[in-house]
Design an enzyme around this catalytic site. Structure first.
Site, short mmCIF file in Angstrom:
data_model
loop_
_atom_site.label_atom_id
_atom_site.label_comp_id
_atom_site.label_asym_id
_atom_site.label_seq_id
_atom_site.Cartn_x
_atom_site.Cartn_y
_atom_site.Cartn_z
CD1 TRP A 1 -0.12 -1.51 3.11
CD2 TRP A 1 0.62 0.59 3.28
NE1 TRP A 1 0.70 -1.45 4.21
CE2 TRP A 1 1.16 -0.16 4.34
CE3 TRP A 1 0.94 1.95 3.20
CZ2 TRP A 1 2.01 0.39 5.31
CZ3 TRP A 1 1.78 2.50 4.15
CH2 TRP A 1 2.30 1.72 5.19
CG ASN A 2 5.14 1.29 0.70
OD1 ASN A 2 4.80 0.57 -0.24
ND2 ASN A 2 6.36 1.29 1.18
CE LYS B 1 -3.48 -9.18 -2.69
NZ LYS B 1 -3.68 -8.24 -1.54
N PRO B 2 -3.33 -5.88 -5.83
CG PRO B 2 -4.86 -4.11 -6.09
CD PRO B 2 -4.60 -5.54 -6.51
CB ALA B 3 -1.98 -3.28 -0.49
N GLY C 1 6.70 -6.34 -0.37
CA GLY C 1 5.97 -6.32 0.90
C GLY C 1 6.89 -6.73 2.03
CB SER C 2 6.14 -7.79 5.46
OG SER C 2 5.30 -8.87 5.18
CD GLU D 1 11.53 -3.43 -2.53
OE1 GLU D 1 11.95 -3.53 -1.36
OE2 GLU D 1 10.74 -2.57 -2.93
CG LEU D 2 11.31 -9.58 0.68
CD1 LEU D 2 11.86 -10.88 1.23
CD2 LEU D 2 9.83 -9.70 0.37
CB CYS E 1 11.09 -0.95 1.83
SG CYS E 1 10.85 -0.60 0.10
CD GLU F 1 10.96 -1.94 6.80
OE1 GLU F 1 10.40 -3.07 6.84
OE2 GLU F 1 11.24 -1.38 5.74
P1 ADP Z 1 2.71 -4.61 4.64
O1 ADP Z 1 3.28 -4.87 5.98
O2 ADP Z 1 3.41 -3.59 3.83
O3 ADP Z 1 1.21 -4.50 4.60
P2 ADP Z 1 2.44 -7.28 3.61
O4 ADP Z 1 3.58 -8.16 3.25
O5 ADP Z 1 1.54 -7.67 4.70
O6 ADP Z 1 3.12 -5.88 3.83
O7 ADP Z 1 1.55 -7.00 2.33
C1 ADP Z 1 2.03 -6.81 1.03
C2 ADP Z 1 1.08 -7.46 0.05
O8 ADP Z 1 1.04 -8.85 0.31
C3 ADP Z 1 -0.34 -6.97 0.12
O9 ADP Z 1 -0.90 -6.95 -1.17
C4 ADP Z 1 -1.02 -8.04 0.97
O10 ADP Z 1 -2.40 -8.13 0.73
C5 ADP Z 1 -0.30 -9.27 0.48
N1 ADP Z 1 -0.33 -10.41 1.42
C6 ADP Z 1 -0.31 -10.36 2.78
N2 ADP Z 1 -0.32 -11.62 3.29
C7 ADP Z 1 -0.34 -12.48 2.22
C8 ADP Z 1 -0.35 -13.90 2.07
N3 ADP Z 1 -0.33 -14.72 3.14
N4 ADP Z 1 -0.36 -14.41 0.83
C9 ADP Z 1 -0.37 -13.61 -0.25
N5 ADP Z 1 -0.36 -12.27 -0.19
C10 ADP Z 1 -0.34 -11.70 1.03
#
Ligand code: ADP
Length: 481
Positions: free
Chosen positions: A149-150, A173-175, A227-228, A249-250, A283, A384
């Protein structure tokens, strides 16, 4: 108010569940729009569409693909203000930053539109006069993207643009927090004349279900994720079953090293930009500052002054430089990091509290915060923070600064400030990071390879290298007899 369906096979569809979800403004928690709540059945439809579109798209000439990417760039430029406002509404970043992101995001279409024409192969001298060795680079096929989402626009375009340039098709698939900007981008791609199924968008709140469906499908040859680190590792494990190619990209844990010879005002401008952009929710944001002990007090005072001057509030309001944090969970993390640092002896030079800029602004705002004398034991230096908190830690020698900077499982971005060229070269070569900013707190740009070492990820996005992630290397051995 925007209301979007799923974009599959060139059409806007209701989710198969028939349901939608509300998208909230993090500044005041009002509903700004609705998006379709897609699920595994929708993913299947989207992969069908992407797989159907692939043979034709991948056979188009580079010039044709390039022309379409250029049209998407133009479409984004025409609707720049609309995209920026929507982004601020659903994500919270100040409007000026949102405009900057739209330009940055669009640049990927321009850059990769140009790179599409330069997907060169190779010929290699063979060991026999009757043989020829050709190396071709071909698109990997159907790809999937999962984005955070950032950066609601740039994290999509940084993946879509090289994929499309290479001849791949995609399901994204966006956040769940920021589906509207992604849908608006899909609309722009549709208007630009992108053939049906080349880009598909599945929004939804069931991230795991959607992710699992993408990962289980053997037609999806590659997953690109931002994402994370925690989710990235889960996806990596699940990708093993179909041996999917991965770009990840974590998380980051960016250090900023400031040496005694630095121009302190200029260094403080760079550190402030790098730390407080997007309220600290990037990040590559500076997460910890290491400063030479001889300039510690003076530099900390300048940083505190800059932080104090930042205006916090609704990103649509004039002059606001720091918007809200994305949600309560983000605020809890920031508060607990500051509490932990203070309990262990850090001094709060400015900030340190949550904030309510006005009656209407009920979101998760936090004061820009500067902490002095933090240590390696504190969470602000270990994790972080993803918020507007700047910990300052003094060092004595270059060796010590490097050891502190590298002492983390992450390796995305690191920064240093010095006017000593030899030091700049020495230190940047020894930092175990994929991106190093020398006297530069804002290194991201479409033409440079962005990505991390260690647990910050795999692969690079942007630059000449970014398109390789979407290309297979095929070796053709030709016998002439
Ligand atoms: P943030 O901490 O930045 O929200 P996330 O890693 O939780 O980071 O989310 C990044 C993306 O990954 C989002 O689109 C979120 O919906 C998706 N996501 C989160 N959990 C899962 C999962 N278990 N499987 C697939 N996608 C996921």
């Amino acid at each position: 108010m925007k209301r979007y369906g799923l974009f599959i096979g060139g059409e806007w569809l209701e989710a198969s569940s028939g349901t939608t979800f509300d998208v909230l403004n993090p500044a005041d928690r009002t509903v700004v729009g609705q998006a379709a709540a897609g699920n595994a059945a929708d993913v299947n439809k989207a992969v069908d569409a992407a797989a159907r579109a692939f043979p034709d798209w991948s056979k188009r000439t580079a010039r044709e693909r390039s022309g379409l990417l250029a049209k998407i760039y133009d479409g984004m430029m025409k609707r720049k203000e609309e995209i920026a406002r929507l982004m601020t509404l659903e994500q919270g970043k100040p409007l000026g930053e949102a405009r900057g992101e739209v330009q940055y995001a669009a640049d990927f279409f321009q850059w990769y539109g140009e790179e599409a024409k330069r997907i060169y192969g190779e010929t290699i001298p063979a060991n026999s006069p009757d043989k020829r060795i050709w190396v071709l680079r071909q698109p990997v096929g159907v790809t999937a993207a999962i984005t955070p989402w950032n950066f609601p626009a740039a994290m999509i375009t940084r993946k879509v643009a090289p994929a499309l340039a290479a001849g791949c098709t995609m399901v994204a698939k966006p956040a769940e927090q920021t589906p509207l900007t992604a849908a608006l981008l899909a609309e722009i791609m549709q208007e630009a004349g992108l053939p049906p199924g080349v880009f598909n968008l599945v929004t939804g709140t069931q991230a795991e279900e959607i992710g699992d469906a993408l990962l289980a499908d053997s037609r999806v040859r590659k997953l690109t994720f931002t994402g994370s680190t925690e989710v990235g590792k889960t996806l990596m494990r699940k990708a093993a079953d179909t041996v999917k190619r991965l770009s990840l990209e974590l998380g980051g844990q960016a250090p900023y090293l400031v040496f005694a010879d630095a121009d302190l005002e200029q260094a403080a401008i760079e550190v402030t930009a790098s730390k407080f952009r997007n309220a600290g929710q990037t990040c590559v944001c500076t997460n910890r500052v290491y400063v030479h002990h001889s300039i510690k007090e003076e530099f900390a005072a300048i940083l505190a002054r800059y932080a104090q001057e930042l205006k916090v509030g609704n990103g649509l309001h004039e002059g606001v430089q720091i918007g809200p944090l994305i949600d309560e969970q983000a605020l809890d993390k920031v508060e607990s990091h500051v509490r932990d640092a203070v309990d262990q002896g850090a001094r709060v030079l400015t900030g340190g509290r949550k904030l309510r800029p006005s009656e209407q602004e009920t979101g998760c705002f936090y004061e820009p915060t500067v902490l002095l004398d933090t240590t390696e034991k504190m969470r602000v230096e270990q994790e972080e923070t993803f918020g507007p908190v700047l910990p300052i830690h003094a060092f004595e020698t270059e060796e010590e600064a490097l050891a502190l900077a590298n002492n983390t499982p992450y390796g995305l971005a690191a920064y240093l400030y010095t006017r000593d060229l030899s030091r700049a070269v020495r230190v940047s070569e020894r930092l175990e990071y994929g991106i190093v900013g020398v006297n530069d707190g804002m290194p991201s740009t479409a033409q440079a390879p962005f990505g991390g070492m260690k647990q910050s990820g795999l692969g690079r996005e942007g630059g000449r290298q970014g398109i390789d992630e979407y290309l297979e290397v095929k070796y053709v051995s030709v016998g002439l007899k």
